[in-house]
Design a protein around this motif. Structure first.
Motif, PDB file in Angstrom:
ATOM      1  N   THR A   1     -10.627  37.412  -4.225  1.00  0.00           N
ATOM      2  CA  THR A   1     -11.406  38.238  -5.510  1.00  0.00           C
ATOM      3  C   THR A   1     -13.379  38.241  -5.113  1.00  0.00           C
ATOM      4  O   THR A   1     -13.465  37.417  -4.388  1.00  0.00           O
ATOM      5  N   GLY A   2     -13.427  38.131  -6.251  1.00  0.00           N
ATOM      6  CA  GLY A   2     -15.012  39.041  -5.945  1.00  0.00           C
ATOM      7  C   GLY A   2     -15.587  36.884  -6.026  1.00  0.00           C
ATOM      8  O   GLY A   2     -16.287  36.938  -5.289  1.00  0.00           O
ATOM      9  N   ARG A   3     -15.656  36.496  -7.104  1.00  0.00           N
ATOM     10  CA  ARG A   3     -15.150  35.098  -7.332  1.00  0.00           C
ATOM     11  C   ARG A   3     -15.401  33.490  -6.332  1.00  0.00           C
ATOM     12  O   ARG A   3     -16.246  33.510  -5.870  1.00  0.00           O
ATOM     13  N   ASP A   4     -13.933  34.020  -5.203  1.00  0.00           N
ATOM     14  CA  ASP A   4     -13.396  33.937  -4.075  1.00  0.00           C
ATOM     15  C   ASP A   4     -14.841  34.151  -3.005  1.00  0.00           C
ATOM     16  O   ASP A   4     -15.647  32.700  -2.803  1.00  0.00           O
ATOM     17  N   ALA A   5     -15.428  35.213  -2.661  1.00  0.00           N
ATOM     18  CA  ALA A   5     -16.547  35.687  -1.869  1.00  0.00           C
ATOM     19  C   ALA A   5     -17.402  34.019  -2.301  1.00  0.00           C
ATOM     20  O   ALA A   5     -18.381  33.622  -1.180  1.00  0.00           O
ATOM     21  N   VAL A   6     -17.683  34.690  -3.617  1.00  0.00           N
ATOM     22  CA  VAL A   6     -18.913  33.252  -3.524  1.00  0.00           C
ATOM     23  C   VAL A   6     -18.729  32.047  -3.772  1.00  0.00           C
ATOM     24  O   VAL A   6     -19.455  31.205  -3.257  1.00  0.00           O
ATOM     25  N   THR A   7     -17.317  32.021  -3.549  1.00  0.00           N
ATOM     26  CA  THR A   7     -17.366  30.311  -3.670  1.00  0.00           C
ATOM     27  C   THR A   7     -17.202  29.527  -2.110  1.00  0.00           C
ATOM     28  O   THR A   7     -17.850  29.214  -1.564  1.00  0.00           O
ATOM     29  N   ALA A   8     -16.346  31.092  -1.531  1.00  0.00           N
ATOM     30  CA  ALA A   8     -16.469  30.466   0.123  1.00  0.00           C
ATOM     31  C   ALA A   8     -18.090  30.136   0.840  1.00  0.00           C
ATOM     32  O   ALA A   8     -18.531  30.026   1.719  1.00  0.00           O
TER      33      ALA A   8
ATOM     34  N   ALA B   1     -21.116  29.268  -0.653  1.00  0.00           N
ATOM     35  CA  ALA B   1     -21.608  28.621  -1.323  1.00  0.00           C
ATOM     36  C   ALA B   1     -20.977  27.497  -0.416  1.00  0.00           C
ATOM     37  O   ALA B   1     -21.688  27.172   0.019  1.00  0.00           O
ATOM     38  N   MET B   2     -19.519  26.986  -0.249  1.00  0.00           N
ATOM     39  CA  MET B   2     -19.133  26.274   0.958  1.00  0.00           C
ATOM     40  C   MET B   2     -19.211  26.318   2.599  1.00  0.00           C
ATOM     41  O   MET B   2     -20.271  25.532   2.601  1.00  0.00           O
TER      42      MET B   2
ATOM     43  N   ILE C   1     -18.358  10.621  25.250  1.00  0.00           N
ATOM     44  CA  ILE C   1     -20.166  10.709  25.699  1.00  0.00           C
ATOM     45  C   ILE C   1     -20.864  10.506  24.363  1.00  0.00           C
ATOM     46  O   ILE C   1     -20.721  10.985  23.269  1.00  0.00           O
ATOM     47  N   PRO C   2     -21.447   9.530  23.844  1.00  0.00           N
ATOM     48  CA  PRO C   2     -22.374   8.806  23.033  1.00  0.00           C
ATOM     49  C   PRO C   2     -23.612   9.799  23.006  1.00  0.00           C
ATOM     50  O   PRO C   2     -23.673  10.320  23.877  1.00  0.00           O
ATOM     51  N   LEU C   3     -23.817  10.591  21.983  1.00  0.00           N
ATOM     52  CA  LEU C   3     -24.956  11.255  21.047  1.00  0.00           C
ATOM     53  C   LEU C   3     -26.731  10.096  21.838  1.00  0.00           C
ATOM     54  O   LEU C   3     -26.091   9.510  20.984  1.00  0.00           O
ATOM     55  N   PRO C   4     -27.352  11.091  22.279  1.00  0.00           N
ATOM     56  CA  PRO C   4     -28.760  10.213  21.619  1.00  0.00           C
ATOM     57  C   PRO C   4     -29.081   9.973  20.788  1.00  0.00           C
ATOM     58  O   PRO C   4     -28.455  10.527  19.945  1.00  0.00           O
ATOM     59  N   ARG C   5     -30.434   8.929  20.372  1.00  0.00           N
ATOM     60  CA  ARG C   5     -30.213   8.694  19.195  1.00  0.00           C
ATOM     61  C   ARG C   5     -31.071   9.777  18.461  1.00  0.00           C
ATOM     62  O   ARG C   5     -31.059   9.724  17.440  1.00  0.00           O
ATOM     63  N   THR C   6     -31.924  10.335  19.291  1.00  0.00           N
ATOM     64  CA  THR C   6     -32.245  11.402  18.366  1.00  0.00           C
ATOM     65  C   THR C   6     -32.075  12.723  18.202  1.00  0.00           C
ATOM     66  O   THR C   6     -32.186  13.645  17.758  1.00  0.00           O
ATOM     67  N   ALA C   7     -30.588  12.965  18.736  1.00  0.00           N
ATOM     68  CA  ALA C   7     -29.710  14.199  17.736  1.00  0.00           C
ATOM     69  C   ALA C   7     -29.203  13.955  17.488  1.00  0.00           C
ATOM     70  O   ALA C   7     -28.542  13.309  17.064  1.00  0.00           O
ATOM     71  N   ALA C   8     -28.852  15.218  16.546  1.00  0.00           N
ATOM     72  CA  ALA C   8     -28.542  15.545  15.142  1.00  0.00           C
ATOM     73  C   ALA C   8     -26.408  15.304  15.501  1.00  0.00           C
ATOM     74  O   ALA C   8     -25.929  15.863  16.345  1.00  0.00           O
ATOM     75  N   ALA C   9     -26.513  14.715  15.012  1.00  0.00           N
ATOM     76  CA  ALA C   9     -24.347  14.488  14.310  1.00  0.00           C
ATOM     77  C   ALA C   9     -23.913  16.193  14.809  1.00  0.00           C
ATOM     78  O   ALA C   9     -24.246  16.524  13.698  1.00  0.00           O
ATOM     79  N   PRO C  10     -23.012  16.335  15.017  1.00  0.00           N
ATOM     80  CA  PRO C  10     -22.987  17.567  14.971  1.00  0.00           C
ATOM     81  C   PRO C  10     -21.458  18.174  14.122  1.00  0.00           C
ATOM     82  O   PRO C  10     -20.748  17.611  13.202  1.00  0.00           O
ATOM     83  N   ARG C  11     -22.017  19.334  13.212  1.00  0.00           N
ATOM     84  CA  ARG C  11     -20.988  19.277  11.993  1.00  0.00           C
ATOM     85  C   ARG C  11     -19.654  19.024  12.765  1.00  0.00           C
ATOM     86  O   ARG C  11     -18.895  19.329  13.367  1.00  0.00           O
ATOM     87  N   PRO C  12     -18.691  18.837  11.389  1.00  0.00           N
ATOM     88  CA  PRO C  12     -17.428  19.160  11.699  1.00  0.00           C
ATOM     89  C   PRO C  12     -16.832  20.827  11.857  1.00  0.00           C
ATOM     90  O   PRO C  12     -17.677  21.301  11.062  1.00  0.00           O
ATOM     91  N   ALA C  13     -15.287  21.137  11.827  1.00  0.00           N
ATOM     92  CA  ALA C  13     -14.836  22.329  11.540  1.00  0.00           C
ATOM     93  C   ALA C  13     -14.968  22.996  10.071  1.00  0.00           C
ATOM     94  O   ALA C  13     -14.710  22.221   9.695  1.00  0.00           O
ATOM     95  N   PHE C  14     -15.760  23.699  10.281  1.00  0.00           N
ATOM     96  CA  PHE C  14     -16.159  24.437   9.318  1.00  0.00           C
ATOM     97  C   PHE C  14     -14.236  25.109   8.026  1.00  0.00           C
ATOM     98  O   PHE C  14     -13.739  25.651   9.277  1.00  0.00           O
TER      99      PHE C  14
END
Length: 237
Positions: free
Chosen positions: A122-129, A131-132, A102-115
């Motif tokens: 570690t605590g640093r990993d939490a900050v990196t996650a 940020a992602m 089903i094509p999206l309307p031209r005005t619709a934003a492209a859906p985000r891929p799965a995160f």
């Protein structure tokens, strides 16, 4: 929005739960189909499969993943609201044989891929996650300082700053208010990520200040825990 009566099994308090509404890329507002006859369950642990639910748009037939409806009772219990699966949902008036694409309307934003999360060790990993996740929401040029500044701001992006609490205690009211003041001084949006959740007064204050709150598990997947966070997840940057 549909209001559903919910009773907390822990304290017996009655609530009127408002089903959240999310925008389908076709422009139609969609909501998870809540089971009125379902059993409300306290959340004692989180998994990816239980924290997301597939919702079918009644207009275009599209299936999308949205956060599993939850309610935080003032007693401190987080309740999972039962929903019908997408296959159980009643079809819309235009339902029938759907095309494979089903094509999206031209005005619709492209859906985000799965995160795609990263495991937090570690605590640093939490900050990196975190940020992602912000990049996944659409924020560009997310900056992660090499050393944590005195302001305790862990991440910055255009129009945004974020703090990540990787401790084992719930985030406090003072933590939320300090982040809000930093964001107010810089005229940017503030976002909070926490591994251990939030104290009740901290969450209430964040709701009043419209600060998005997210909780992360050790898989590195943030989950929204208040209305501003739901809105940020729905709209992105």
């Amino acid at each position: 929005m549909e209001s559903v009566p919910v009773r907390c099994p822990a304290c017996g308090r009655d609530h009127a739960y408002l089903t959240p509404v999310y925008p389908c890329p076709c422009g139609t507002p969609v909501a998870p189909p809540v089971r009125r006859d379902g059993t409300v369950e306290p959340i004692t642990r989180r998994t990816w499969n239980e924290d997301w639910v597939t919702v079918r748009c009644r207009t275009c037939g599209r299936h999308d993943q949205w956060p599993q409806p939850e309610l935080c009772c003032p007693c401190g219990t987080v309740l999972r609201i039962p929903v019908r699966s997408a296959t159980e949902s009643a079809p819309g008036r235009d339902a029938g044989a759907l095309p494979t694409h089903i094509p999206l309307p031209r005005t619709a934003a492209a859906p985000r891929p799965a995160f795609r999360p990263m495991t937090i060790r570690t605590g640093r990993d939490a900050v990196t996650a975190a940020a992602m996740y912000l990049r996944w929401l659409g924020y560009r040029d997310v900056v992660q300082p090499a050393e944590r500044p005195a302001s305790r701001i862990d991440l910055r992006a255009a129009g945004l700053m974020a703090q990540v609490d990787s401790t084992t205690r719930p985030t406090t009211l003072r933590d939320v208010e300090c982040l809000w003041l930093n964001g107010l001084n810089a005229s940017v949006t503030s976002v909070f990520f926490s591994l251990a959740g939030y104290a009740q007064d901290a969450r209430a204050r964040a709701d009043g200040l419209c600060i998005p709150l997210f909780v992360m598990d050790l898989t590195g997947t943030p989950q929204p825990v208040n209305g501003p966070a739901d809105e940020l997840l729905s709209t992105g940057a």
